[in-house]
Motif scaffolding. Structure first.
Motif: not given
Length: 230
Positions: A151, A169-171, A193-194
């Motif tokens: 992240s 940030i997850e991805d 952001r997700n």
């Protein structure tokens, strides 16, 4: 002796006759001068009128040219090269920008390579031939290497200190591996952001300078949120 008066009378007659002729000539001469003076005055007046009409016509032509140029600048030059209004579509930039908000975008910075990290830009992810545009924040600058680990965003191997992200940030997407930007490319992300489709996706990827439309500088609507954009 008797002849003298006759000669004298003759001389007097000649004198009177000559005097009368001279006076008449003088009178005619004065009349001609007077008439010439009137004709000269009329000619001067006509000349002045002609000059005034010409000057007025030139003024009208200049005014028409000026207003035509002003309209051209306002209708074509300003929207295409200086300043343009843009509407936010979606929530990818929340909470900085909200859906439906109207912004002013200046179109000069990117032309002079004056964009900075964290500037919010408008760009065309699928090229200028496609009308769809995105609004995102610049994270990586030309020539830099961007990577996202746990992240955290790394620029050239160092953690980027920033607090624009709404959530961790997850991805990391394609930024899970180092991405080196070309000299005309930027790495952008949405603040939300997700839910943001940005440079982490293959679909958008790195943003080329030629596809940037401008930098968001002012929120104009809604009025309660009017102001500059950070």
């Amino acid at each position: 002796m008797a002849l003298e008066p006759e000669e004298s009378v003759k001389m007097d007659g000649d004198y009177e006759t000559n005097t009368a002729i001279s006076y008449e000539d003088s009178y005619l001469s004065d009349s001609e001068i007077f008439e010439d003076g009137i004709e000269a005055s009329d000619a001067d007046l006509q000349s002045e009128n002609a000059k005034e009409k010409k000057s007025n016509m030139a003024g009208i032509v200049y005014d028409l040219i000026f207003y035509a140029m002003l309209i051209f600048i306002c209708v074509y030059i300003v929207p295409n090269f200086v300043l343009q209004r843009t509407i936010v579509d979606g929530s990818s930039m929340a909470d900085t920008l909200l859906n439906g908000e109207q912004l002013y975008v200046e179109k000069l910075s990117y032309r002079f390579d004056a964009l900075d990290r964290f500037d919010i830009i408008v760009f065309y992810p699928y090229g200028r031939d496609n009308e769809e545009y995105y609004v995102k924040r610049i994270i990586g600058l030309p020539g830099e290497t961007v990577q996202i680990i746990d992240s955290k965003i790394y620029i050239n191997g160092e953690i980027l200190e920033e607090n624009y992200g709404k959530e961790p940030i997850e991805d990391p997407g394609r930024a899970a591996q180092p991405i080196t930007l070309a000299d005309d490319e930027y790495f952008v992300m949405g603040d939300n952001r997700n839910v943001s489709k940005d440079s982490r996706t293959e679909e958008v990827g790195n943003v080329k300078k030629e596809n940037i439309g401008g930098r968001a500088i002012l929120r104009i609507l809604p009025l309660k949120r009017f102001g500059t954009i950070d």
